[in-house]
Enzyme design. Structure first.
Site, PDB file in Angstrom:
ATOM      1  N   SER A 143       0.750  -1.385   0.010  1.00  0.00           N
ATOM      2  CA  SER A 143      -0.088   0.044  -0.054  1.00  0.00           C
ATOM      3  C   SER A 143       1.145   1.216   0.051  1.00  0.00           C
ATOM      4  O   SER A 143       1.889   1.225   0.318  1.00  0.00           O
ATOM      5  CB  SER A 143      -0.809  -0.039   1.265  1.00  0.00           C
ATOM      6  OG  SER A 143      -1.378   1.188   1.610  1.00  0.00           O
ATOM      7  N   TYR A 157      -2.218  -1.212  10.081  1.00  0.00           N
ATOM      8  CA  TYR A 157      -2.139  -1.575   8.851  1.00  0.00           C
ATOM      9  C   TYR A 157      -0.785  -1.140   8.280  1.00  0.00           C
ATOM     10  O   TYR A 157      -0.224  -1.816   7.291  1.00  0.00           O
ATOM     11  CB  TYR A 157      -3.224  -0.649   8.171  1.00  0.00           C
ATOM     12  CG  TYR A 157      -3.455  -0.839   6.689  1.00  0.00           C
ATOM     13  CD1 TYR A 157      -3.966  -1.682   6.072  1.00  0.00           C
ATOM     14  CD2 TYR A 157      -3.040   0.230   5.874  1.00  0.00           C
ATOM     15  CE1 TYR A 157      -4.466  -2.078   4.660  1.00  0.00           C
ATOM     16  CE2 TYR A 157      -2.945   0.295   4.459  1.00  0.00           C
ATOM     17  CZ  TYR A 157      -3.642  -1.018   3.908  1.00  0.00           C
ATOM     18  OH  TYR A 157      -3.917  -1.105   2.576  1.00  0.00           O
ATOM     19  N   LYS A 161       1.719  -3.542   6.291  1.00  0.00           N
ATOM     20  CA  LYS A 161       1.874  -3.269   4.699  1.00  0.00           C
ATOM     21  C   LYS A 161       3.650  -2.947   4.611  1.00  0.00           C
ATOM     22  O   LYS A 161       4.167  -3.153   3.602  1.00  0.00           O
ATOM     23  CB  LYS A 161       1.294  -2.132   4.399  1.00  0.00           C
ATOM     24  CG  LYS A 161      -0.305  -2.582   4.262  1.00  0.00           C
ATOM     25  CD  LYS A 161      -0.546  -3.645   3.288  1.00  0.00           C
ATOM     26  CE  LYS A 161      -1.930  -3.801   2.948  1.00  0.00           C
ATOM     27  NZ  LYS A 161      -2.144  -5.262   1.887  1.00  0.00           N
TER      28      LYS A 161
END
Length: 258
Positions: A143, A157, A161
């Protein structure tokens, strides 16, 4: 451009919808033979049927790739059906928002299992199969927020990532001698039917127009096929000198200097 993927075998995790589906579609358009997996049989079969309607050969595998044994089931099915594996796209992922001090060990462990370990297990199983073929390509879907700070509430997150990008770089060094390339794509804000950005646009169109003006220099959300096409390129021999890289597919949304 012919990417030279005709006849190659590609496995895509989370291939029934979203970026996994678009990656599978782009690979199929280049002639790759597909295996896609997801937890839900109904959505998986629908995706497989759509891909087959375009002429693709598709093996749907129902499994929880984030659970222990899920990757083994996928790869065993690929070996039984195709006898080989050339490409692995580690797409499965998710998020759990919350202030860092309010997150629990369970929150972290669940998303690490989903975003990190699922792809690592699949990759470990895929490597021997790729060696048998004299090489291969592994692509992780990271991402834009794996490359920079994603903002409050995204500690889990962001961390997971970023981990994909870091591990892919080391894997690329270790596997270069085997002809196995390992790369990441880092999508920005991508809108597709039923996805989180699509839901936000429908729920708050004015707010999302403001978000686009403030954050997306091209003046629009990205499209799923724009990510899928980069995945297909990285999986191909047209990208033969690219390994250990993280390619941003974000329309200049990101602020990272690397």
């Amino acid at each position: 451009m012919d990417l030279g993927l005709a006849g190659k075998v590609a496995a895509v995790t989370g291939g029934s919808r979203g970026l996994g589906y678009y990656s599978a579609r782009s690979l199929a358009a280049e002639g790759a033979r597909l295996a896609i997996c997801a937890r839900g049989a109904t959505g998986l079969e629908a995706a497989a049927a759509t891909l087959r309607s375009g002429g693709a050969e598709v093996l749907p595998v129902v499994c929880d790739i984030a659970g222990e044994g899920g990757a083994d089931r996928l790869l065993a099915s690929v070996r039984d059906h195709y006898g080989a594996l050339d490409i692995l796209v580690n797409n499965v992922g998710g998020n759990r928002r919350g202030k860092f001090e309010e997150t629990t060990d369970r929150d972290w462990l669940d998303i690490i299992e989903l975003n990190v370990l699922a792809g690592f297990r699949a990759s470990r199983g895929a490597i021997p199969m790729m060696r048998e073929r004299g090489g291969g390509s592994i692509v992780f879907v990271s991402s834009v927020f794996g490359r920079e700070k994603g903002g409050p509430g995204l500690s889990i997150y962001n961390t997971t990532k970023s981990a994909l990008i870091s591990a892919a770089g080391i894997m690329a060094l270790e596997l270069a001698k085997d002809g196995i390339r390992v790369n990441c794509v880092a999508p920005g804000s991508i809108r597709f039917e039923g996805g989180s950005w699509d839901k936000r646009v429908k729920a708050d169109p004015d707010g999302m127009r403001a978000f686009v003006r403030a954050n997306l220099p091209l003046g629009r959300f990205g499209r799923g096929e724009e990510v899928g096409d980069v995945v297909a390129f990285l999986a191909s021999e047209r990208a033969s000198l690219i390994t250990g890289a993280c390619i941003a597919v974000d329309g200049a949304q990101g602020r990272s200097l690397v």
